[in-house]
Scaffold this active site. Structure first.
Site, PDB file in Angstrom:
ATOM      1  N   HIS A  99      44.123 -43.976 -30.814  1.00 43.36           N
ATOM      2  CA  HIS A  99      43.012 -43.102 -30.446  1.00 43.36           C
ATOM      3  C   HIS A  99      41.791 -43.921 -30.071  1.00 43.36           C
ATOM      4  O   HIS A  99      41.558 -45.002 -30.601  1.00 43.36           O
ATOM      5  CB  HIS A  99      42.676 -42.096 -31.548  1.00 43.36           C
ATOM      6  CG  HIS A  99      42.414 -42.687 -32.904  1.00 43.36           C
ATOM      7  ND1 HIS A  99      43.425 -43.201 -33.708  1.00 43.36           N
ATOM      8  CD2 HIS A  99      41.274 -42.834 -33.610  1.00 43.36           C
ATOM      9  CE1 HIS A  99      42.899 -43.632 -34.839  1.00 43.36           C
ATOM     10  NE2 HIS A  99      41.587 -43.426 -34.804  1.00 43.36           N
ATOM     11  N   HIS A 101      37.704 -43.956 -29.841  1.00 40.52           N
ATOM     12  CA  HIS A 101      36.484 -43.362 -30.371  1.00 40.52           C
ATOM     13  C   HIS A 101      35.409 -43.380 -29.293  1.00 40.52           C
ATOM     14  O   HIS A 101      35.213 -44.404 -28.636  1.00 40.52           O
ATOM     15  CB  HIS A 101      35.953 -44.184 -31.555  1.00 40.52           C
ATOM     16  CG  HIS A 101      36.841 -44.191 -32.744  1.00 40.52           C
ATOM     17  ND1 HIS A 101      36.653 -43.349 -33.815  1.00 40.52           N
ATOM     18  CD2 HIS A 101      37.923 -44.947 -33.039  1.00 40.52           C
ATOM     19  CE1 HIS A 101      37.580 -43.593 -34.723  1.00 40.52           C
ATOM     20  NE2 HIS A 101      38.368 -44.562 -34.276  1.00 40.52           N
TER      21      HIS A 101
END
Length: 141
Positions: A99, A101
């Protein structure tokens, strides 16, 4: 072992969605370091940088760039953004589904990334999500 991000993708776990297309999902972080802190994930599970195709990473950054632009032009009025991928436990990766950020920043905000991580909460996640979605809708693709 179950993956909370895969549960968000399949709809069995809640999230405030900022962006969704066939292959990617972006949603507000449950423990934001700043208001508007968004996570961009591929819907197809990969663990980290070592097993994620380069094209997938590039697409995640493209989406993150748009969200960063939205944070600047939205009511969040960000002055900049931190964009990061924590790769592995040693780099503070806590959910092992790759992922990106996107953390909107303001000049002089004195952000401390780790302090208060467990107890941080956005006081109005729904409104923050609306601001970013509205700004994204107004940006050129």
């Amino acid at each position: 072992m179950s993956c909370v991000f895969c549960a968000i993708v399949d709809g069995s776990a809640p999230a405030i969605t900022i962006h969704e297309d066939d292959d990617y999902l972006a949603f507000l972080d449950i423990r934001p370091i700043v208001r508007g802190h968004t996570l961009v994930i591929p819907k197809r599970h990969t663990v980290d940088l070592t097993d994620t195709p380069p094209d997938t990473l590039a697409d995640m950054v493209r989406i993150g760039q748009r969200i960063g632009r939205a944070a600047r032009v939205s009511e969040l009025r960000a002055d900049g953004n931190n964009i990061a991928i924590n790769d592995g436990k040693a780099a503070f990766q806590t959910v092992f589904h790759v992922h990106l950020h996107v953390a909107p920043r303001h000049a002089g905000d004195k952000l401390t990334f780790a302090k208060g991580l467990v107890v941080r909460r956005d006081p109005d996640r729904e409104e923050t999500g609306r601001m970013l979605r509205d700004a994204l809708a107004g940006l050129d693709a």
